[in-house]
Design a protein around this motif. Structure first.
Motif, PDB file in Angstrom:
ATOM      1  N   GLY A 243       0.813  -1.213   0.000  1.00  0.00           N
ATOM      2  CA  GLY A 243       0.000   0.000   0.000  1.00  0.00           C
ATOM      3  C   GLY A 243       0.843   1.258   0.000  1.00  0.00           C
ATOM      4  O   GLY A 243       0.538   2.230  -0.712  1.00  0.00           O
ATOM      5  N   VAL A 244       1.920   1.267   0.775  1.00  0.00           N
ATOM      6  CA  VAL A 244       2.806   2.437   0.814  1.00  0.00           C
ATOM      7  C   VAL A 244       3.475   2.643  -0.544  1.00  0.00           C
ATOM      8  O   VAL A 244       3.621   3.778  -1.014  1.00  0.00           O
ATOM      9  N   ALA A 245       3.898   1.549  -1.196  1.00  0.00           N
ATOM     10  CA  ALA A 245       4.498   1.666  -2.532  1.00  0.00           C
ATOM     11  C   ALA A 245       3.517   2.298  -3.506  1.00  0.00           C
ATOM     12  O   ALA A 245       3.896   3.145  -4.341  1.00  0.00           O
ATOM     13  N   TYR A 246       2.242   1.914  -3.411  1.00  0.00           N
ATOM     14  CA  TYR A 246       1.243   2.483  -4.307  1.00  0.00           C
ATOM     15  C   TYR A 246       0.975   3.955  -3.977  1.00  0.00           C
ATOM     16  O   TYR A 246       0.774   4.773  -4.887  1.00  0.00           O
ATOM     17  N   LEU A 247       0.964   4.291  -2.697  1.00  0.00           N
ATOM     18  CA  LEU A 247       0.771   5.700  -2.331  1.00  0.00           C
ATOM     19  C   LEU A 247       1.882   6.562  -2.915  1.00  0.00           C
ATOM     20  O   LEU A 247       1.635   7.664  -3.430  1.00  0.00           O
ATOM     21  N   ARG A 248       3.098   6.080  -2.845  1.00  0.00           N
ATOM     22  CA  ARG A 248       4.225   6.843  -3.393  1.00  0.00           C
ATOM     23  C   ARG A 248       4.069   7.035  -4.893  1.00  0.00           C
ATOM     24  O   ARG A 248       4.286   8.128  -5.429  1.00  0.00           O
ATOM     25  N   ALA A 249       3.698   5.948  -5.589  1.00  0.00           N
ATOM     26  CA  ALA A 249       3.556   6.041  -7.044  1.00  0.00           C
ATOM     27  C   ALA A 249       2.408   6.976  -7.431  1.00  0.00           C
ATOM     28  O   ALA A 249       2.536   7.786  -8.366  1.00  0.00           O
ATOM     29  N   LEU A 250       1.292   6.889  -6.724  1.00  0.00           N
ATOM     30  CA  LEU A 250       0.124   7.706  -7.071  1.00  0.00           C
ATOM     31  C   LEU A 250       0.359   9.182  -6.786  1.00  0.00           C
ATOM     32  O   LEU A 250      -0.051  10.046  -7.576  1.00  0.00           O
ATOM     33  N   THR A 251       0.993   9.474  -5.665  1.00  0.00           N
ATOM     34  CA  THR A 251       1.241  10.896  -5.364  1.00  0.00           C
ATOM     35  C   THR A 251       2.299  11.473  -6.306  1.00  0.00           C
ATOM     36  O   THR A 251       2.210  12.644  -6.690  1.00  0.00           O
ATOM     37  N   ARG A 252       3.291  10.652  -6.694  1.00  0.00           N
ATOM     38  CA  ARG A 252       4.243  11.122  -7.705  1.00  0.00           C
ATOM     39  C   ARG A 252       3.546  11.354  -9.035  1.00  0.00           C
ATOM     40  O   ARG A 252       3.968  12.196  -9.833  1.00  0.00           O
ATOM     41  N   GLY A 253       2.455  10.600  -9.269  1.00  0.00           N
ATOM     42  CA  GLY A 253       1.722  10.741 -10.525  1.00  0.00           C
ATOM     43  C   GLY A 253       0.715  11.875 -10.531  1.00  0.00           C
ATOM     44  O   GLY A 253      -0.022  12.021 -11.513  1.00  0.00           O
ATOM     45  N   GLY A 254       0.660  12.657  -9.467  1.00  0.00           N
ATOM     46  CA  GLY A 254      -0.183  13.853  -9.474  1.00  0.00           C
ATOM     47  C   GLY A 254      -1.410  13.792  -8.591  1.00  0.00           C
ATOM     48  O   GLY A 254      -2.136  14.773  -8.469  1.00  0.00           O
ATOM     49  N   LEU A 255      -1.694  12.643  -7.952  1.00  0.00           N
ATOM     50  CA  LEU A 255      -2.851  12.569  -7.062  1.00  0.00           C
ATOM     51  C   LEU A 255      -2.475  13.109  -5.687  1.00  0.00           C
ATOM     52  O   LEU A 255      -1.326  13.003  -5.253  1.00  0.00           O
ATOM     53  N   SER A 256      -3.446  13.703  -5.029  1.00  0.00           N
ATOM     54  CA  SER A 256      -3.221  14.122  -3.652  1.00  0.00           C
ATOM     55  C   SER A 256      -3.181  12.884  -2.761  1.00  0.00           C
ATOM     56  O   SER A 256      -3.612  11.789  -3.173  1.00  0.00           O
ATOM     57  N   VAL A 257      -2.691  13.042  -1.540  1.00  0.00           N
ATOM     58  CA  VAL A 257      -2.655  11.903  -0.611  1.00  0.00           C
ATOM     59  C   VAL A 257      -4.059  11.375  -0.379  1.00  0.00           C
ATOM     60  O   VAL A 257      -4.301  10.165  -0.369  1.00  0.00           O
ATOM     61  N   GLU A 258      -5.021  12.279  -0.200  1.00  0.00           N
ATOM     62  CA  GLU A 258      -6.403  11.865   0.026  1.00  0.00           C
ATOM     63  C   GLU A 258      -6.948  11.095  -1.172  1.00  0.00           C
ATOM     64  O   GLU A 258      -7.625  10.080  -1.016  1.00  0.00           O
ATOM     65  N   GLN A 259      -6.656  11.580  -2.376  1.00  0.00           N
ATOM     66  CA  GLN A 259      -7.121  10.876  -3.568  1.00  0.00           C
ATOM     67  C   GLN A 259      -6.470   9.497  -3.681  1.00  0.00           C
ATOM     68  O   GLN A 259      -7.121   8.506  -4.025  1.00  0.00           O
ATOM     69  N   ALA A 260      -5.182   9.435  -3.394  1.00  0.00           N
ATOM     70  CA  ALA A 260      -4.466   8.170  -3.485  1.00  0.00           C
ATOM     71  C   ALA A 260      -5.017   7.159  -2.485  1.00  0.00           C
ATOM     72  O   ALA A 260      -5.239   5.985  -2.824  1.00  0.00           O
ATOM     73  N   LEU A 261      -5.264   7.607  -1.260  1.00  0.00           N
ATOM     74  CA  LEU A 261      -5.831   6.707  -0.258  1.00  0.00           C
ATOM     75  C   LEU A 261      -7.194   6.182  -0.695  1.00  0.00           C
ATOM     76  O   LEU A 261      -7.552   5.037  -0.429  1.00  0.00           O
ATOM     77  N   GLY A 262      -7.952   7.015  -1.391  1.00  0.00           N
ATOM     78  CA  GLY A 262      -9.284   6.641  -1.844  1.00  0.00           C
ATOM     79  C   GLY A 262      -9.303   5.712  -3.034  1.00  0.00           C
ATOM     80  O   GLY A 262     -10.382   5.265  -3.451  1.00  0.00           O
ATOM     81  N   GLN A 263      -8.136   5.390  -3.587  1.00  0.00           N
ATOM     82  CA  GLN A 263      -8.067   4.495  -4.742  1.00  0.00           C
ATOM     83  C   GLN A 263      -7.711   3.057  -4.360  1.00  0.00           C
ATOM     84  O   GLN A 263      -7.631   2.188  -5.224  1.00  0.00           O
ATOM     85  N   LEU A 264      -7.510   2.811  -3.061  1.00  0.00           N
ATOM     86  CA  LEU A 264      -7.041   1.499  -2.631  1.00  0.00           C
ATOM     87  C   LEU A 264      -8.118   0.709  -1.909  1.00  0.00           C
ATOM     88  O   LEU A 264      -8.870   1.247  -1.102  1.00  0.00           O
TER      89      LEU A 264
END
Length: 615
Positions: A243-264
């Motif tokens: 999950g942490v690896a995905y959060l890093r990738a998603l936030t690097r890809g332009g999503l906010s932390v809140e948006q990234a958390l909401g995709q998992l």
């Protein structure tokens, strides 16, 4: 007339208060009478049960066993529930998995209690081109669809979005999960993902965040680690690292932390160990809330959970018992607060389920929700001193494993270095010893097997071509897939082959010495043990007429002292090639081997079949 005080009903007011020390003293006394002399200070430990991850289940928990405040449902740290209302509104989402392109089975499920679909798409599952046909008649704005397409996730997601458009489903009405899980796919297949795979996953997450608010893009699937023999803490720690690896990738890809958390969405195994499953789901929410807090978004840290009944616990022999296992596991998943639950059909270990198996699977959740009213109370295990302590201890063990993964470079690094596989294999090796010695019994397999049962035959699962081919140990190149019954299954298969070749199973003659009161217990034990290896016990008639080549003496210790040597010699003279004795070794040296509670049953049975010439 005596009026009781308003504030209490004291049923033991006239007795002195019991203390923990007094209880330990009584326990030590009982153990002493049973021949186990332990000091009072160690009495409680003598009754404790060792669990994986260095945890222990004690026989008694009290208010002194403090654990951190779990908070309130819907609020950080979300231990009690990810939503304030929990599952009380309508119960958990009954999510059924489909691997075959069978539109009729899909509709039957949805018309009879299933509320969402989990579709395996691609090699080994539903062909991508059949997705439209499989979903014929399905109202896609009502039934959420969850994909499991591995390396073909992008193509499957594109097809699903096109299907939404063709059927007039508004983007905001779509529900489900695209199932993108590059690390999970690598764990399953051994095929390392490249930058393009992660870029495609990020693109899907961005699309869902912007246009499909009810669809999540990623699944953090912890099942590969559980199915490779991992412990609860290893399963949790691996999911956190993923999950942490995905959060890093998603936030690097332009999503906010809140948006990234909401995709998992997180996927965990539910086992027949109900308390451990409950604690695992509660601990998972607590730990993910800590990750979200560290990322600066504590309010968005509610973990969405999908619990799946464990395939590791399923048995191929006597598969009907699996209905009981999955019922307990489903109960634990519901009590633990999972938002979605998938119940594997009882014939899961044999191949594709039939209609009856699918019906029982979906009805398991229906009964627990509608008849047992299990979802009406949020976190019903909350407040239990045992559950709260186990949640806390498991959280600490899982967090330690997660930190070790991070120190080694993250989930991708430990998969590719082989460290993750080695740790999981070591855990499974220890558990296999307990299974072999029947300290962890498998009903219908290692305990109370039924040799005369009629085999249940199912159509095999579709094969996965290429480097991801499903093998007996797992998927080629990826983590292995294990089952608790696998060592016993090998023994039973040898017996089946012998039966097919000769018309009879290998046999052992059980010689009951003395009166029934003396021999019944050990006779029953020995019969149970030998049948676990596919060896037919013969308990009546004469040895010469039994068709057996080996004998096992069964009686009490006093009878052995009087008759064991004489009986062993007589059976050898009658042609017995091996004389075993049901009892502890060394006490009666006239026996060739011994069978007893705690012996390595797999080794004993394998050696017995070897001596009998059963290949």
């Amino acid at each position: 007339m005596t009026v009781l005080p308003d504030d209490a009903l004291s049923l033991a007011a006239e007795f002195p208060a019991a203390t923990h020390a007094h209880w330990r003293r009584l326990v030590a006394g009982v153990l002493g009478k049973a021949g186990k002399d332990v000091p009072e200070s160690e009495a409680e430990d003598a009754l404790s049960t060792a669990l994986e991850d260095g945890l222990r289940a004690r026989p008694l928990y009290t208010a002194a066993d403090a654990a951190p405040d779990p908070g309130l449902p819907g609020f950080a740290p979300f231990v009690r529930a990810g939503r304030a209302e929990g599952n009380t509104a309508s119960g958990w989402d009954v999510r059924q998995r489909h691997r075959a392109a069978d539109p009729e089975a899909v509709l039957t499920d949805l018309e009879n209690g299933v509320t969402s679909l989990w579709l395996a798409v691609g090699p080994g599952g539903i062909p991508l081109g059949d997705l439209d046909r499989v979903l014929t008649g399905v109202y896609l704005d009502l039934a959420p669809v969850v994909l499991d397409a591995g390396a073909e996730t992008s193509a499957a997601a594109e097809e699903l979005f096109a299907l939404y458009e063709r059927r007039g489903v508004a983007p905001e009405a779509a529900r489900g999960n695209l199932g993108a899980d590059p690390l999970g796919t690598e764990a399953r297949t051994g095929a390392a993902y490249d930058g393009d795979a992660f870029a495609a996953t990020v693109a899907l997450a961005r699309l869902c965040a912007e246009a499909y608010p009810g669809v999540r893009a990623l699944a953090v699937d912890a099942l590969p680690y559980h199915e490779a023999g991992g412990s609860a803490a290893q399963e949790l720690g691996s999911s956190l690292a993923t999950g942490v690896a995905y959060l890093r990738a998603l936030t690097r890809g332009g999503l906010s932390v809140e948006q990234a958390l909401g995709q998992l969405e997180f996927r965990y195994a539910a086992t027949a160990d109900q308390f451990l499953t409950i604690a695992k789901l509660r601990a998972a929410r607590r730990l993910w809330a800590r990750v979200a807090e560290a990322c600066g978004a504590p309010a968005a840290g509610a973990q969405l959970q999908h619990a799946v009944t464990s395939s590791v616990m399923m048995s191929a022999r006597d598969p009907w018992v699996n209905m009981l296992r999955t019922t307990v596991a489903t109960l634990a998943a519901g009590v633990g607060g999972a938002e979605s639950v998938t119940v594997h059909p009882f014939d899961h270990a044999l191949g594709l389920p039939d209609g009856f198996a699918r019906r029982i699977a979906r009805n398991t959740s229906t009964i627990l929700i509608e008849e047992s009213h299990l979802a009406r109370v949020i976190d019903p295990a909350g407040g239990s001193w045992y559950v709260e302590s186990l949640t806390d201890e498991l959280s600490a063990a899982a967090w330690e494993f997660f930190q070790e993964i991070e120190r080694r470079g993250g989930q991708a690094a430990v998969l590719r270095s082989g460290w993750a596989g080695e740790r999981l294999a070591a855990t499974w090796a220890e558990r296999s010893k307990a299974l072999a010695k029947r300290r962890e019994p498998i009903t219908g397999v290692s305990e109370f097997p039924l040799l005369a049962e009629k085999p249940v035959v199912r159509e095999p699962f579709p094969e996965v071509p290429g480097p991801g081919t499903v093998t007996g140990s797992g998927i080629g190149g990826g983590l292995p897939r294990v089952r608790r019954d696998e060592a016993y299954e090998v023994l039973r298969a040898r017996s089946d082959a012998h039966l097919a070749a000769t018309g009879a199973r290998p046999r052992v003659f059980l010689a009951a010495l003395g009166p029934a009161a003396a021999h019944t217990a050990r006779l029953t034990f020995a019969a149970n043990l030998f049948q676990a290896g596919g060896i037919e016990p013969v308990t009546e008639g004469a040895f010469a007429d039994s068709g057996a080549t080996e004998v096992c003496l069964c009686s009490s210790d006093p009878v052995y002292e009087e008759r064991a040597a004489e009986e062993a010699a007589a059976f050898r003279a009658a042609g017995a090639g091996h004389v075993a004795l049901a009892g502890r070794p060394a006490a009666y040296p006239d026996a060739d081997s011994y069978v007893f509670a705690g012996c390595d049953a797999v080794a004993v049975l394998s050696a017995t079949l070897d001596r009998m010439g059963v290949s």
